[in-house]
Motif scaffolding. Sequence first.
Motif, PDB file in Angstrom:
ATOM      1  N   TRP A  43      32.485  38.006  35.567  1.00 44.64           N
ATOM      2  CA  TRP A  43      31.019  38.300  35.395  1.00 44.64           C
ATOM      3  C   TRP A  43      30.847  37.834  33.712  1.00 44.64           C
ATOM      4  O   TRP A  43      31.733  38.358  33.044  1.00 44.64           O
ATOM      5  CB  TRP A  43      30.703  39.645  35.567  1.00 44.64           C
ATOM      6  CG  TRP A  43      30.537  40.048  37.005  1.00 44.64           C
ATOM      7  CD1 TRP A  43      31.360  40.812  37.704  1.00 44.64           C
ATOM      8  CD2 TRP A  43      29.934  39.480  37.956  1.00 44.64           C
ATOM      9  NE1 TRP A  43      31.200  41.019  38.923  1.00 44.64           N
ATOM     10  CE2 TRP A  43      30.056  40.238  39.145  1.00 44.64           C
ATOM     11  CE3 TRP A  43      28.650  38.604  38.099  1.00 44.64           C
ATOM     12  CZ2 TRP A  43      29.364  39.932  40.281  1.00 44.64           C
ATOM     13  CZ3 TRP A  43      28.059  38.562  39.314  1.00 44.64           C
ATOM     14  CH2 TRP A  43      28.642  39.067  40.200  1.00 44.64           C
ATOM     15  N   SER A  44      29.979  37.198  33.529  1.00 44.13           N
ATOM     16  CA  SER A  44      29.582  36.815  31.956  1.00 44.13           C
ATOM     17  C   SER A  44      28.406  37.579  31.711  1.00 44.13           C
ATOM     18  O   SER A  44      28.180  38.187  30.524  1.00 44.13           O
ATOM     19  CB  SER A  44      29.098  35.495  31.880  1.00 44.13           C
ATOM     20  OG  SER A  44      28.109  35.160  32.742  1.00 44.13           O
ATOM     21  N   ALA A  45      27.450  38.069  32.441  1.00 48.28           N
ATOM     22  CA  ALA A  45      26.241  38.813  32.159  1.00 48.28           C
ATOM     23  C   ALA A  45      26.816  40.176  32.042  1.00 48.28           C
ATOM     24  O   ALA A  45      27.616  40.810  32.890  1.00 48.28           O
ATOM     25  CB  ALA A  45      25.181  38.893  33.352  1.00 48.28           C
ATOM     26  N   SER A  46      26.263  41.203  31.134  1.00 49.83           N
ATOM     27  CA  SER A  46      26.739  42.498  30.903  1.00 49.83           C
ATOM     28  C   SER A  46      25.597  43.385  31.385  1.00 49.83           C
ATOM     29  O   SER A  46      24.253  42.961  31.084  1.00 49.83           O
ATOM     30  CB  SER A  46      26.989  42.695  29.348  1.00 49.83           C
ATOM     31  OG  SER A  46      25.837  42.371  28.730  1.00 49.83           O
ATOM     32  N   THR A  47      25.928  44.410  32.025  1.00 49.20           N
ATOM     33  CA  THR A  47      25.007  45.494  32.353  1.00 49.20           C
ATOM     34  C   THR A  47      25.352  46.751  31.913  1.00 49.20           C
ATOM     35  O   THR A  47      26.770  46.896  31.743  1.00 49.20           O
ATOM     36  CB  THR A  47      24.926  45.634  34.051  1.00 49.20           C
ATOM     37  OG1 THR A  47      26.111  45.638  34.410  1.00 49.20           O
ATOM     38  CG2 THR A  47      24.327  44.199  34.661  1.00 49.20           C
ATOM     39  N   ALA A  59      32.252  50.727  31.216  1.00 54.54           N
ATOM     40  CA  ALA A  59      31.711  49.694  31.123  1.00 54.54           C
ATOM     41  C   ALA A  59      32.776  48.495  31.367  1.00 54.54           C
ATOM     42  O   ALA A  59      34.078  48.595  31.330  1.00 54.54           O
ATOM     43  CB  ALA A  59      31.318  49.018  29.518  1.00 54.54           C
ATOM     44  N   ARG A  60      32.267  47.346  32.419  1.00 57.21           N
ATOM     45  CA  ARG A  60      32.920  46.109  32.493  1.00 57.21           C
ATOM     46  C   ARG A  60      33.567  45.447  31.227  1.00 57.21           C
ATOM     47  O   ARG A  60      32.607  44.901  30.678  1.00 57.21           O
ATOM     48  CB  ARG A  60      32.531  45.298  33.651  1.00 57.21           C
ATOM     49  CG  ARG A  60      32.497  45.675  35.117  1.00 57.21           C
ATOM     50  CD  ARG A  60      31.959  44.525  35.894  1.00 57.21           C
ATOM     51  NE  ARG A  60      30.731  44.131  35.440  1.00 57.21           N
ATOM     52  CZ  ARG A  60      29.640  44.643  36.281  1.00 57.21           C
ATOM     53  NH1 ARG A  60      29.827  45.332  37.171  1.00 57.21           N
ATOM     54  NH2 ARG A  60      28.269  44.266  35.856  1.00 57.21           N
ATOM     55  N   GLU A  61      34.777  45.290  30.890  1.00 60.22           N
ATOM     56  CA  GLU A  61      35.122  44.581  29.740  1.00 60.22           C
ATOM     57  C   GLU A  61      36.551  44.469  29.657  1.00 60.22           C
ATOM     58  O   GLU A  61      37.210  44.941  30.455  1.00 60.22           O
ATOM     59  CB  GLU A  61      34.594  45.293  28.296  1.00 60.22           C
ATOM     60  CG  GLU A  61      35.273  46.533  28.160  1.00 60.22           C
ATOM     61  CD  GLU A  61      34.812  47.509  27.106  1.00 60.22           C
ATOM     62  OE1 GLU A  61      34.189  46.708  26.252  1.00 60.22           O
ATOM     63  OE2 GLU A  61      34.613  48.440  27.030  1.00 60.22           O
ATOM     64  N   ARG A 117      39.379  42.110  37.942  1.00 55.75           N
ATOM     65  CA  ARG A 117      38.279  42.560  36.993  1.00 55.75           C
ATOM     66  C   ARG A 117      37.155  42.997  37.764  1.00 55.75           C
ATOM     67  O   ARG A 117      36.354  43.628  37.359  1.00 55.75           O
ATOM     68  CB  ARG A 117      38.258  41.779  35.694  1.00 55.75           C
ATOM     69  CG  ARG A 117      39.442  41.761  34.791  1.00 55.75           C
ATOM     70  CD  ARG A 117      38.850  40.960  33.477  1.00 55.75           C
ATOM     71  NE  ARG A 117      38.654  39.439  33.729  1.00 55.75           N
ATOM     72  CZ  ARG A 117      38.283  38.547  32.833  1.00 55.75           C
ATOM     73  NH1 ARG A 117      37.882  39.071  31.557  1.00 55.75           N
ATOM     74  NH2 ARG A 117      38.205  37.472  33.044  1.00 55.75           N
ATOM     75  N   GLU A 149      23.940  33.686  34.542  1.00 56.96           N
ATOM     76  CA  GLU A 149      25.198  34.243  35.417  1.00 56.96           C
ATOM     77  C   GLU A 149      25.871  33.131  36.019  1.00 56.96           C
ATOM     78  O   GLU A 149      25.210  32.733  37.124  1.00 56.96           O
ATOM     79  CB  GLU A 149      24.947  35.338  36.060  1.00 56.96           C
ATOM     80  CG  GLU A 149      26.073  35.911  36.875  1.00 56.96           C
ATOM     81  CD  GLU A 149      27.185  35.969  35.958  1.00 56.96           C
ATOM     82  OE1 GLU A 149      28.379  35.369  36.266  1.00 56.96           O
ATOM     83  OE2 GLU A 149      27.240  36.800  35.097  1.00 56.96           O
ATOM     84  N   THR A 175      19.355  41.487  38.044  1.00 53.03           N
ATOM     85  CA  THR A 175      19.984  42.548  37.414  1.00 53.03           C
ATOM     86  C   THR A 175      19.347  43.814  38.030  1.00 53.03           C
ATOM     87  O   THR A 175      18.110  43.631  38.517  1.00 53.03           O
ATOM     88  CB  THR A 175      19.926  42.720  36.062  1.00 53.03           C
ATOM     89  OG1 THR A 175      18.513  42.808  35.535  1.00 53.03           O
ATOM     90  CG2 THR A 175      20.685  41.726  35.159  1.00 53.03           C
ATOM     91  N   SER A 233      27.779  49.633  39.033  1.00 55.11           N
ATOM     92  CA  SER A 233      28.145  50.706  38.406  1.00 55.11           C
ATOM     93  C   SER A 233      27.148  52.119  38.684  1.00 55.11           C
ATOM     94  O   SER A 233      26.018  51.962  38.755  1.00 55.11           O
ATOM     95  CB  SER A 233      28.280  50.807  36.925  1.00 55.11           C
ATOM     96  OG  SER A 233      28.553  51.966  36.349  1.00 55.11           O
TER      97      SER A 233
END
Length: 837
Positions: A550-554, A562-564, A583, A675, A685, A725
């Motif tokens: 994923w490139s978009a962050s939420t 967080a996803r990272e 991931r 995205e 989102t 999440s």
Amino acid sequence: MKVPLSWLRELVEVDLTPEALAERLTLLGMEVKGLERRGTEWRDVVVGELLEVRPHPRADRLSLTRVRVGAASAGGEEVLDIVCGATNIAAGQRVPVALPGAVLPGDRRIERTEKMGVVSNGMLCSGDELRLTADADGILILPGDTPVGGRLADLYGDVVLDVDVKPNRGDALSMIGIAREVAAVTGQQVRWPATEVEETGGPIEDHLRARVEDDHLCPRFVGRWISGVRIGPSPDRVQMRLMAAGQRPVSSVVDASNYVMLELGKPIHTFDAAAVGEGTIVVRRARHGEHLVTLDHLDRGLTDDTLVIADPDGPIGIAGVMGGEASEIGVGTTDVVVESAIFDPVSIRRTAFRYALRSEASLRFEKGQEFRLARIGADYTARLVREWAGGEVARGRVDSHPDEPAPSRVAFRPGRVNRLLGADLSVEEQRALLARVGIETANPAGSVGVRVVGGHDPLTVDAGSGEALEATVPTWRRDIEIEADIAEEVARVHGYERVPSTRPDTAPPPWRANPLEVRDAIREALVGAGITEVVTFALVSAGEVERYAWSASTPPAEGESAREGDPIAVTNPLSHDHAFLRRALVGSLAAIVDANARHGIEDAAVFEVGKGYGRVGDEPREWWRLGLALSGAFELAAWNQPARQADVDDAKGLVELVARLIGGGRPVFEALTDEPLLHPGRSATALATFPGGGVAMAGLVGELHPRVMAEAGLRLDRLVVAELSVAGLTGGQLRTGAAEPPPRFPSAERDLAVVVGAGTEAGAVEATIRGSAGALLRDATLFDVYVGRPLAAGERSLAFRLRFGDPERTLTEGEVDEAIEAVVAALGASHGARIRS
């Protein structure tokens, strides 16, 4: 393990029926998973006596036989004329005869036929045709005293028990081990086979030498030498017994080693002595660059942590797993080396896993072996080879560690055993029960140490107090080490079903919240909504890690991470397809849906509650996520409706279901255009918050981009996905809210249709309505979208149903009209909207 009952009865007296024996063994902890009755597939197969064998007048390879198969129903002997192509038959022999109409294994039916002008009334059977032996070339010759006319099923049928031996009971992976268990049930004595061998050859030092370079990996190596053997088939009774136990007969020497493995539980390997250089065997670790062609004809590169059996020229076998092709017993073998060793269980387990060679031998080695079996197994194998293949056994044996350890001793307290079991067995009863499994007990001299369950320090008990006994554990029971193990043996032999049900005398523990409540509730809700839960591998390929990133962050939900981070590679991957930790869940779900589509199941709605992984700097991280994937028809075709394909709105509905479940507010969806994983214009989102503040749920939802589907090779027209999440997914409880009673006063509803630009989002319009309608607005729901005349091109109509109310009073028309006017004004100012007339 397959246990032929006829073989078992040679080792212990068994008066029980097969069904009763299976039940008793299961209650003893040796679960019998099934019973196979060998011989039930032989129909109308009897024992016959060959009266005459003469050449066929029209075929050189056929013989005409006259066979007596018993007394005829009308009196006198019944004699059949049968044409046979075997060359090992002669008058006077007893053979199995398939009568006309007989059925053989594999549903093969025998009828009266004509062969080269002569009628054949049945068939003489080989051992292979009956699946009794491996010999397919000749007729099975039965002992001379076999009764003529007897049904073969009555004479050679057998019952085979399929026993599920637990991992801690390696000693029970043998006929003698199961016999011990039967003896514990019935109180009978185990009859060991005679294992001593007559030694008529020269000293073994003239033929064989052995050197063990790693005593830790090979605590004991025993070797035997047999000269002048004649390789051929093993006796028919042996082949029958091996096949009933699930082992394929090979030759007299190889069958002898397999027979010992099955009967005593001791894996044995036999080498062609001509292939053992200088008559010297070395047990060592493999050296860098060494190779070995194993018995399965594969050339295997050996690593330096692999234990091998070698000669001065190089490896000739992988210790405890498989021998080498060059030293295999063959028809030209005249001298045999018998290897019987004890290997480190952990080393064998790792080696078998490394080379994907799980064999019957490694299965037993990796559970541990009784030390004395190395000597007994070598002697017994030499004895059987001498009986079945001839030859002379050299005097003595090569033995790297002839001193055998004494049995271990475990102290236990009979009172403690009763407390653990909730039983009331006297000391003498416990001693008698333990004696039935070979555990002798005595009063210890002096004080003894008792290691209590869960304890780290021994508890010293005064022997004179009568509180403790000392148990001498038989050498084959490697699993008995502490007092609780003794208690388990008492319970097993006494009978688990006879242990009384008693309530504990301690107070129950205080109630504790379920840390997985959120996770379990989400699973139940989605399954109740018709979505199927899947569990996928966390290990994926490098391409999948990069493709589904994923490139978009939420924002993470409350209590979640967080996803990272960067991908995490596996140090020792099983394959290229399992080389990285994933991931995101979306790739795993896409693969599941695609696999179903490839098998013709095109309608799929699945979810997974699983983990993603990443590395931030030097610190690895993991996070819990909820993933959804929909493809094909979300509503199936019926008599009153066509099928409806799954779309983003279906995924949004499931997101709203989860948000309500965890106590969050209605999710807000915002269009997402940047995205790469998702289709632009069909992705958004999702964000839901708790009424008191805090993120309840956040994530992404939309159609997977066609480019991504093409790169992944997915055979799908469309795939809707979501990854979220969710607060409490890592560990937490559902939030409880106060129940709201039905309103006492009626609500007022108004339908409002507004015309906006085609690019205006319905969610943005709804947000403006909610923000401008005031405190009296209870709900706003989009119920219609219209495009077409009389609207202009580039316009569409959005119809909302607005519900107003007050818990304390009935609203007036003026109040509702005032709120509607405020909404209309706000829509015009924010979106250039107008009321559709």
